[in-house]
Write a protein that holds these residues in place. Structure first.
Motif, PDB file in Angstrom:
ATOM      1  N   ALA A   1      21.809 -39.959 -32.444  1.00 48.98           N
ATOM      2  CA  ALA A   1      20.873 -39.170 -33.246  1.00 48.98           C
ATOM      3  C   ALA A   1      20.385 -37.924 -32.536  1.00 48.98           C
ATOM      4  N   SER A   2      20.934 -37.634 -31.362  1.00 45.04           N
ATOM      5  CA  SER A   2      20.416 -36.526 -30.558  1.00 45.04           C
ATOM      6  C   SER A   2      20.960 -35.168 -30.979  1.00 45.04           C
ATOM      7  N   GLY A   3      22.092 -35.158 -31.686  1.00 43.80           N
ATOM      8  CA  GLY A   3      22.742 -33.894 -32.006  1.00 43.80           C
ATOM      9  C   GLY A   3      23.599 -33.356 -30.887  1.00 43.80           C
ATOM     10  N   LEU A   4      23.784 -34.129 -29.827  1.00 39.53           N
ATOM     11  CA  LEU A   4      24.585 -33.697 -28.685  1.00 39.53           C
ATOM     12  C   LEU A   4      26.047 -34.065 -28.873  1.00 39.53           C
ATOM     13  N   HIS A   5      26.896 -33.522 -28.000  1.00 36.93           N
ATOM     14  CA  HIS A   5      28.339 -33.771 -28.072  1.00 36.93           C
ATOM     15  C   HIS A   5      28.743 -35.034 -27.310  1.00 36.93           C
ATOM     16  N   ILE A   6      27.783 -35.815 -26.847  1.00 42.52           N
ATOM     17  CA  ILE A   6      28.081 -37.015 -26.055  1.00 42.52           C
ATOM     18  C   ILE A   6      28.942 -37.987 -26.847  1.00 42.52           C
ATOM     19  N   THR A   7      28.603 -38.215 -28.105  1.00 41.13           N
ATOM     20  CA  THR A   7      29.380 -39.169 -28.914  1.00 41.13           C
ATOM     21  C   THR A   7      30.794 -38.658 -29.166  1.00 41.13           C
ATOM     22  N   LEU A   8      30.959 -37.333 -29.242  1.00 46.00           N
ATOM     23  CA  LEU A   8      32.306 -36.785 -29.462  1.00 46.00           C
ATOM     24  C   LEU A   8      33.198 -37.048 -28.268  1.00 46.00           C
ATOM     25  N   PHE A   9      32.728 -36.749 -27.047  1.00 41.45           N
ATOM     26  CA  PHE A   9      33.635 -36.966 -25.917  1.00 41.45           C
ATOM     27  C   PHE A   9      33.786 -38.454 -25.593  1.00 41.45           C
ATOM     28  N   THR A  10      32.827 -39.293 -25.981  1.00 41.29           N
ATOM     29  CA  THR A  10      33.013 -40.740 -25.832  1.00 41.29           C
ATOM     30  C   THR A  10      34.096 -41.229 -26.785  1.00 41.29           C
ATOM     31  N   PHE A  11      34.076 -40.718 -27.999  1.00 39.81           N
ATOM     32  CA  PHE A  11      35.119 -41.054 -28.985  1.00 39.81           C
ATOM     33  C   PHE A  11      36.493 -40.616 -28.491  1.00 39.81           C
ATOM     34  N   LEU A  12      36.590 -39.396 -27.994  1.00 38.13           N
ATOM     35  CA  LEU A  12      37.884 -38.892 -27.508  1.00 38.13           C
ATOM     36  C   LEU A  12      38.375 -39.682 -26.301  1.00 38.13           C
ATOM     37  N   MET A  13      37.461 -40.068 -25.416  1.00 32.42           N
ATOM     38  CA  MET A  13      37.871 -40.836 -24.248  1.00 32.42           C
ATOM     39  C   MET A  13      38.343 -42.232 -24.645  1.00 32.42           C
ATOM     40  N   ALA A  14      37.698 -42.843 -25.631  1.00 30.69           N
ATOM     41  CA  ALA A  14      38.165 -44.137 -26.113  1.00 30.69           C
ATOM     42  C   ALA A  14      39.577 -44.010 -26.692  1.00 30.69           C
ATOM     43  N   CYS A  15      39.822 -42.925 -27.427  1.00 31.05           N
ATOM     44  CA  CYS A  15      41.173 -42.680 -27.942  1.00 31.05           C
ATOM     45  C   CYS A  15      42.169 -42.513 -26.795  1.00 31.05           C
ATOM     46  N   LEU A  16      41.744 -41.820 -25.728  1.00 31.94           N
ATOM     47  CA  LEU A  16      42.620 -41.601 -24.579  1.00 31.94           C
ATOM     48  C   LEU A  16      42.982 -42.910 -23.898  1.00 31.94           C
ATOM     49  N   PHE A  17      42.017 -43.805 -23.734  1.00 34.81           N
ATOM     50  CA  PHE A  17      42.316 -45.097 -23.118  1.00 34.81           C
ATOM     51  C   PHE A  17      43.271 -45.916 -23.975  1.00 34.81           C
ATOM     52  N   LEU A  18      43.097 -45.848 -25.289  1.00 35.20           N
ATOM     53  CA  LEU A  18      44.033 -46.548 -26.169  1.00 35.20           C
ATOM     54  C   LEU A  18      45.434 -45.968 -26.054  1.00 35.20           C
ATOM     55  N   SER A  19      45.523 -44.648 -26.003  1.00 37.16           N
ATOM     56  CA  SER A  19      46.821 -43.994 -25.880  1.00 37.16           C
ATOM     57  C   SER A  19      47.497 -44.359 -24.560  1.00 37.16           C
ATOM     58  N   LEU A  20      46.720 -44.368 -23.484  1.00 33.13           N
ATOM     59  CA  LEU A  20      47.280 -44.713 -22.173  1.00 33.13           C
ATOM     60  C   LEU A  20      47.705 -46.181 -22.123  1.00 33.13           C
ATOM     61  N   TYR A  21      46.957 -47.025 -22.805  1.00 30.49           N
ATOM     62  CA  TYR A  21      47.366 -48.427 -22.847  1.00 30.49           C
ATOM     63  C   TYR A  21      48.695 -48.568 -23.581  1.00 30.49           C
ATOM     64  N   GLU A  22      48.834 -47.849 -24.701  1.00 27.44           N
ATOM     65  CA  GLU A  22      50.100 -47.901 -25.438  1.00 27.44           C
ATOM     66  C   GLU A  22      51.238 -47.392 -24.561  1.00 27.44           C
ATOM     67  N   LEU A  23      50.984 -46.323 -23.824  1.00 30.80           N
ATOM     68  CA  LEU A  23      52.009 -45.768 -22.944  1.00 30.80           C
ATOM     69  C   LEU A  23      52.368 -46.754 -21.837  1.00 30.80           C
ATOM     70  N   ALA A  24      51.349 -47.386 -21.248  1.00 31.10           N
ATOM     71  CA  ALA A  24      51.603 -48.352 -20.180  1.00 31.10           C
ATOM     72  C   ALA A  24      52.358 -49.557 -20.716  1.00 31.10           C
ATOM     73  N   GLN A  25      51.977 -50.019 -21.881  1.00 33.26           N
ATOM     74  CA  GLN A  25      52.647 -51.180 -22.463  1.00 33.26           C
ATOM     75  C   GLN A  25      54.118 -50.867 -22.753  1.00 33.26           C
ATOM     76  N   THR A  26      54.356 -49.677 -23.299  1.00 35.63           N
ATOM     77  CA  THR A  26      55.729 -49.273 -23.582  1.00 35.63           C
ATOM     78  C   THR A  26      56.536 -49.101 -22.302  1.00 35.63           C
ATOM     79  N   ALA A  27      55.901 -48.476 -21.304  1.00 34.58           N
ATOM     80  CA  ALA A  27      56.609 -48.209 -20.049  1.00 34.58           C
ATOM     81  C   ALA A  27      57.006 -49.504 -19.351  1.00 34.58           C
ATOM     82  N   TYR A  28      56.108 -50.456 -19.288  1.00 38.72           N
ATOM     83  CA  TYR A  28      56.439 -51.692 -18.578  1.00 38.72           C
ATOM     84  C   TYR A  28      57.350 -52.595 -19.402  1.00 38.72           C
ATOM     85  N   ARG A  29      57.256 -52.501 -20.728  1.00 37.06           N
ATOM     86  CA  ARG A  29      58.136 -53.306 -21.559  1.00 37.06           C
ATOM     87  C   ARG A  29      59.559 -52.770 -21.498  1.00 37.06           C
ATOM     88  N   GLU A  30      59.744 -51.453 -21.359  1.00 38.40           N
ATOM     89  CA  GLU A  30      61.053 -50.818 -21.386  1.00 38.40           C
ATOM     90  C   GLU A  30      61.434 -50.269 -20.019  1.00 38.40           C
TER      91      GLU A  30
END
Length: 591
Positions: A162-191
């Motif tokens: 409720a602050s109007g700050l960009h904190i929630t935006l970069f938290t959202f983007l970082m969560a997306c980044l961790f998911l993307s890296l997990y997918e990459l790691a899972q694919t890399a180790y599986r293949e």
């Protein structure tokens, strides 16, 4: 929220099977629950925008929405360039992504405090299901639902929402980044030993997310090379392709903005923000350097010792404050989870990248200005690992089933107590009283004027006029007046008293006049004669020559407002009574 043990697999945290699907009802319920929580918090707790950065982002977003370009009405003397007009000062302090999103929202709903808060709240709502998804992929649905629930009900997360700050935006983007890296790691180790193809979409997404984080806050530039190292480590069989696919979207997003910063501010990576390396030191205390004109700010090797002291002091501050992040006591379980032997290498890879990003954020904030909310960006990953390890501890304990059941209400109390206390048992943050005066000023001043203020973020947002931050040196106020003849209004709060003894004197004299004017207006008495600033002996008073006190709209004012009128005498000046004028204080004299 019921705590149940995670089934053990040879004394390791159990992880989700490939065939287990995400329950869409839980996913949708988390979104609806987060929306409801935010709506209640907003209704009970939102006092309007009170944070300076939130007001700053808001006025930049409005300028974008109204076709003024990426400009700012908060004029920092340090950011002034040759032949600049206060109506066309390019912003070189913030990233463009969040103001752009605000501009889109303003175009749809108008430029209002509530719209800014709803935009930041939207990304809080979207992050809750991402925490669930991250926990679901790395561990299992039980860890996922508990982690998402903890994130959703956390009082600090809702405050940021409720602050109007960009904190929630970069938290959202970082969560997306961790998911993307997990997918990459899972694919890399599986293949790892197979040649079924390169995960192009995941690599492109990872690079794009790093670029978007930089465009949200330049500090996140420091995590990009660390994520690149992780990508190359996870893709040993096709490093060249991975490098290209990661860098293409990253540079495509970053380079145009860097080119613009280089042209406008002379620093491609951080713009004017680069000056913060020298700030918060004994040479340039706090953010005072932003109030210096460019020819006053001369950093160099002579203050390297002061910068080193700043780094040491900042490290101590991070160590002390870090446990107070939004996951609180659960951080105690994140540290031992770093030593836990996970069964799958992809999970360990996400944990390693979390630590790398933690180091990158810490380095960036230490080098510039310590901002603890930047560490909130790492909370989604840290929270998932903390909950996973905590549940493993519960499972591995020798507690009876009855004792384990008793833990449920205890930990539920720990999680909900801060939120309930904030909502119902603490004094809520009041609106900024100075906003009332700023909104009133908006109604009476012309569009083509500028304001001199110690709180330029308030006047820039609520008056929609350029607002120049008071220069750090009283002697340079006259330079600002000469350079910007549009400066016709003075808006001072009590904070201006700390700037210098002369500013303290100016505020105190005008404030006493304002109190008398407010009292007579309230009681129907005869208003006092306008008070006009004058005084050739003091550089500041000389620079403010002709500013005249303005009667307040508020019955109990907290700010003083003065408008400029020409001090030149009229032909019949000798027939008029002399106007009230300021007498400059002698050296060391208290006002």
């Amino acid at each position: 929220m019921t705590i149940k043990a995670i089934p053990q697999t040879k004394n390791r945290i159990a992880e989700i099977s490939e065939t287990e699907m995400i329950n869409p009802l839980i996913f949708g319920g988390l979104i609806l629950g987060a929306l409801l929580l935010f709506a209640v918090y907003y209704r009970l707790m939102f006092p309007g925008l009170t944070n300076a950065d939130a007001l700053d982002f808001a006025q930049i977003g409005r300028n974008l929405a109204e076709g003024r370009g990426f400009t700012t009405y908060i004029v920092r003397p340090l950011a002034l360039v040759a032949d600049s007009s206060p109506q066309h000062i390019p912003d070189t302090t913030h990233g463009p992504l969040y103001p752009l999103l605000l501009a889109l929202a303003f175009g749809a709903s108008g430029a209002k405090d509530s719209v800014v808060a709803i935009v930041s709240g939207l990304f809080y709502v979207l992050t809750v299901p991402l925490v669930y998804l991250l926990g679901h992929r790395i561990f299992n649905p039980r860890v996922a639902i508990i982690a998402a629930g903890i994130f959703a009900v956390n009082a600090l997360d809702l405050e940021y929402a409720a602050s109007g700050l960009h904190i929630t935006l970069f938290t959202f983007l970082m969560a997306c980044l961790f998911l993307s890296l997990y997918e990459l790691a899972q694919t890399a180790y599986r293949e790892k030993n197979r040649s079924e193809g390169v995960p192009r979409a995941t690599l492109l997404l990872t690079g794009a997310l790093c670029g978007l984080l930089y465009l949200t806050d330049p500090i996140f530039l420091w995590i990009s090379p660390l994520v690149l190292l992780a990508v190359l480590w996870l893709c040993p069989d096709f490093r060249g392709t991975a490098l290209f696919l990661f860098l293409a979207p990253l540079l495509g997003l970053m380079l145009p903005w860097m080119l613009r910063n280089q042209i406008v501010a002379g620093n491609a990576l951080f713009g004017t923000r680069a000056s913060e390396i020298w700030m918060n030191t004994s040479a340039y205390p706090g953010s005072s350097a932003y109030r210096m004109l460019p020819d006053e700010f001369i950093p160099g090797g002579g203050i390297l010792n002061a910068v080193m002291r700043k780094l040491i002091s900042g490290s101590n501050q991070i160590i002390q404050v870090f446990p107070q992040l939004s996951i609180g006591w659960l951080l105690l379980f994140f540290v031992p989870s770093l030593l836990y032997p996970f069964k799958r290498e992809s999970v360990s890879a996400v944990r390693a990248v979390t630590l790398l990003c933690l180091g990158g954020v810490a380095f960036g904030t230490l080098l510039f200005t310590v901002q603890m909310p930047l560490f909130v960006s790492l909370v989604p990953s840290m929270l998932v690992f903390s909950v996973g390890y905590f549940l493993q501890m519960v499972e591995g304990s020798e507690l009876t089933p009855a004792a384990k059941r008793l833990l449920n209400p205890f930990f539920l109390f720990l999680l909900l107590c801060p939120l309930v206390t904030d909502l119902f048992f603490t004094e809520h943050t009041p609106p900024l009283r100075s906003t009332v005066a700023a909104k009133g000023l908006h109604e009476v001043i012309p569009q083509n004027v500028a304001i001199l203020s110690d709180q330029p973020w308030i006047t820039a947002w609520y008056t929609d006029r350029p607002s120049i931050w008071l220069p750090n040196s009283d002697n340079r106020v006259s330079d600002i007046r000469k350079r910007f003849p549009e400066v016709r209004w003075l808006f001072l709060t009590e904070q201006s008293r700390s700037y210098s003894s002369t500013w303290q004197y100016v505020y105190d004299v005008l404030y006493r006049w304002t109190l008398v004017a407010a009292e007579t207006k309230r009681t129907g008495g005869t208003p006092p004669r306008p008070f006009v600033i004058s005084g050739k002996e003091q550089p500041l008073l000389n620079a403010l020559e002709g500013f005249t006190s303005i009667s307040p709209d508020q019955p109990f004012p907290t700010v003083v407002i003065a408008g400029w009128r020409s001090p030149a005498p009229t032909p019949d000046a000798g027939n008029r009574a002399p106007r009230p004028a300021m007498i400059p204080p002698s050296a060391g004299e208290a006002p």
